[in-house]
Design a protein around this motif. Sequence first.
Motif, PDB file in Angstrom:
ATOM      1  N   GLY A  64       0.817  -1.201   0.000  1.00  0.00           N
ATOM      2  CA  GLY A  64       0.000   0.000   0.000  1.00  0.00           C
ATOM      3  C   GLY A  64       0.851   1.251   0.000  1.00  0.00           C
ATOM      4  N   ALA A  65       2.085   1.132   0.494  1.00  0.00           N
ATOM      5  CA  ALA A  65       2.967   2.299   0.538  1.00  0.00           C
ATOM      6  C   ALA A  65       3.258   2.831  -0.861  1.00  0.00           C
ATOM      7  CB  ALA A  65       4.274   1.937   1.241  1.00  0.00           C
ATOM      8  N   VAL A 119       9.229  -7.429   7.708  1.00  0.00           N
ATOM      9  CA  VAL A 119       8.774  -6.042   7.615  1.00  0.00           C
ATOM     10  C   VAL A 119       9.516  -5.198   8.643  1.00  0.00           C
ATOM     11  CG1 VAL A 119       6.450  -6.630   6.809  1.00  0.00           C
ATOM     12  CG2 VAL A 119       6.875  -6.422   9.257  1.00  0.00           C
ATOM     13  N   SER A 120       9.462  -3.907   8.421  1.00  0.00           N
ATOM     14  CA  SER A 120       9.988  -2.962   9.392  1.00  0.00           C
ATOM     15  C   SER A 120       8.963  -2.743  10.498  1.00  0.00           C
ATOM     16  CB  SER A 120      10.295  -1.636   8.686  1.00  0.00           C
ATOM     17  OG  SER A 120      10.484  -0.606   9.625  1.00  0.00           O
ATOM     18  N   TYR A 161       7.458   3.877   7.986  1.00  0.00           N
ATOM     19  CA  TYR A 161       8.048   4.606   6.870  1.00  0.00           C
ATOM     20  C   TYR A 161       8.627   3.680   5.807  1.00  0.00           C
ATOM     21  CZ  TYR A 161       7.798   8.239  10.446  1.00  0.00           C
ATOM     22  OH  TYR A 161       7.356   9.086  11.423  1.00  0.00           O
ATOM     23  N   ALA A 162       8.659   4.188   4.559  1.00  0.00           N
ATOM     24  CA  ALA A 162       9.386   3.555   3.441  1.00  0.00           C
ATOM     25  C   ALA A 162       8.978   2.111   3.218  1.00  0.00           C
ATOM     26  CB  ALA A 162      10.897   3.661   3.668  1.00  0.00           C
ATOM     27  N   GLY A 163       7.683   1.823   3.314  1.00  0.00           N
ATOM     28  CA  GLY A 163       7.224   0.444   3.187  1.00  0.00           C
ATOM     29  C   GLY A 163       7.506  -0.180   1.835  1.00  0.00           C
ATOM     30  N   ALA A 164       7.368   0.586   0.755  1.00  0.00           N
ATOM     31  CA  ALA A 164       7.644   0.033  -0.576  1.00  0.00           C
ATOM     32  C   ALA A 164       9.134  -0.228  -0.755  1.00  0.00           C
ATOM     33  CB  ALA A 164       7.135   0.985  -1.651  1.00  0.00           C
ATOM     34  N   ILE A 165       9.965   0.647  -0.192  1.00  0.00           N
ATOM     35  CA  ILE A 165      11.414   0.497  -0.327  1.00  0.00           C
ATOM     36  C   ILE A 165      11.915  -0.696   0.476  1.00  0.00           C
ATOM     37  CG2 ILE A 165      13.644   1.589   0.111  1.00  0.00           C
ATOM     38  CD1 ILE A 165      12.303   4.294  -0.405  1.00  0.00           C
TER      39      ILE A 165
END
Length: 474
Positions: free
Chosen positions: A345-346, A403-404, A408-412
């Motif tokens: 979704g990011a 996952v982190s 932040y920066a979910g797609a990256i």
Amino acid sequence: MVTEHLIEQGAETEVVALVPLTKAGLETWLADHDAARTWVDSVGFAAESGSLCLIPGPDGRLAIALAGVADPTEDPWGLAALPSRLPPGRYRLTPEPATPRSASWAALSWTLAGYSFDRYKKSAPRRDGPDLVWPGLANRAWVSHCAEATRLVRDLVNTPAADLGPAELAGAAEALAARFGANCRTVVGDGLLVENYPAIHTVGRAATTARRPRLIDLSWGDEQAPRVTLVGKGVCFDSGGLDLKPSSSMKLMKKDMGGAAHVLGLALMIMASDLPVRLRVLIPAVENAVSAEAMRPLDVLTTRKGLTVEIGNTDAEGRLILADALCEAASEAPDLLIDIATLTGAARTALGPDLPALFCNDEKLADAILAAGRAEADPLWRLPLYAPYRRLLDSKVADIASVSDGPYAGAITAALFLQEFVGPDIAWAHLDVMAWNGATRPGRPEGGEALALRALFAVIAARFPIPDAYPVAT
């Protein structure tokens, strides 16, 4: 027929002149057709985009159709609004499009304007025209292949999950393979453990026996040819697993196999065009379900590569199944590796539904994809594989976290996770796509959508060209 409503012109057939006009071009046209000026002025036609002016001939029959368009030479969807508004009949673009690109786009937009997903409707939409005479310079093979690939992607994504599970997705791949003389092998259920695809098995094991996880493996072409490998995420429905999605997020999850649909569509274009490559398509196909067999948050699984992964969220399952498939793809050191996934979704928050996010470890490949996206009006936007963010995937108990913990920066971080399973010397592109139109536009109805197919095919065809073939974007 994949190019429905595109016809040959017979000498005996009455044809209406279809004239696309910009506002600036209307006065120029009227200067050469002074007899039509009174009619055009009387109906108030000013060539506004989307407007029509139907002009009768001396016998009272329709002779000329003026169509207001934004820019028919730059917009591949410029004519897509017309088939639903013109009366049935046979039409010829006048003047003919002046380049192969504009002619091919006109034909493509016309035939895709007739697309509808009516599998579950008692009464299908009308199919009685209008018909367009093939533009003379159109690359008919490209139009046909692109239209069929687009329809395939849309049909697969639009099909409800009850009727398109892992087995049915494998069936679609097998049918495509049979058509083009390709090989298609599927590893199913516990066979995934036997053949060392543990991440795919772990994600899909909670589903019912009828919807067991599997790896679909299609291969085609000369084994000595350059290797092009496509990997597509095939989550046929994503409940989120034990980290259950809310209803608003779960509603569209029949489309979570959109990456698989895209690589099958792209494979169709490659095989139908007989590109001189050794093609391999890998699709991990699963349903992310809820049962006593479901993976849990903070479980640790071992991947095909041997790396252990701590599960931070069971709803981040796509990257897990792609990890096994990418590891297998990389084992052959292909000349080009592309994966496509409805992953985060990011990416949609950053770029919206129309722009696939492109991640790439090879500058020349990235530049070529972006340039093809511009040339084919099939755009992408590059996001960085920003190495310092790899620390966000550090785990205290495993080699990597899925996952982190942060927002932040979910797609990256998702792309960086996938990069762990691709060799550094392999030219690799990862596309994070929406695969869905939220609203209807000309030629692009609400529902499943193919994104970046034209761009990716152009890149592959340019890298591995057929002698004497010409690209559509010229």
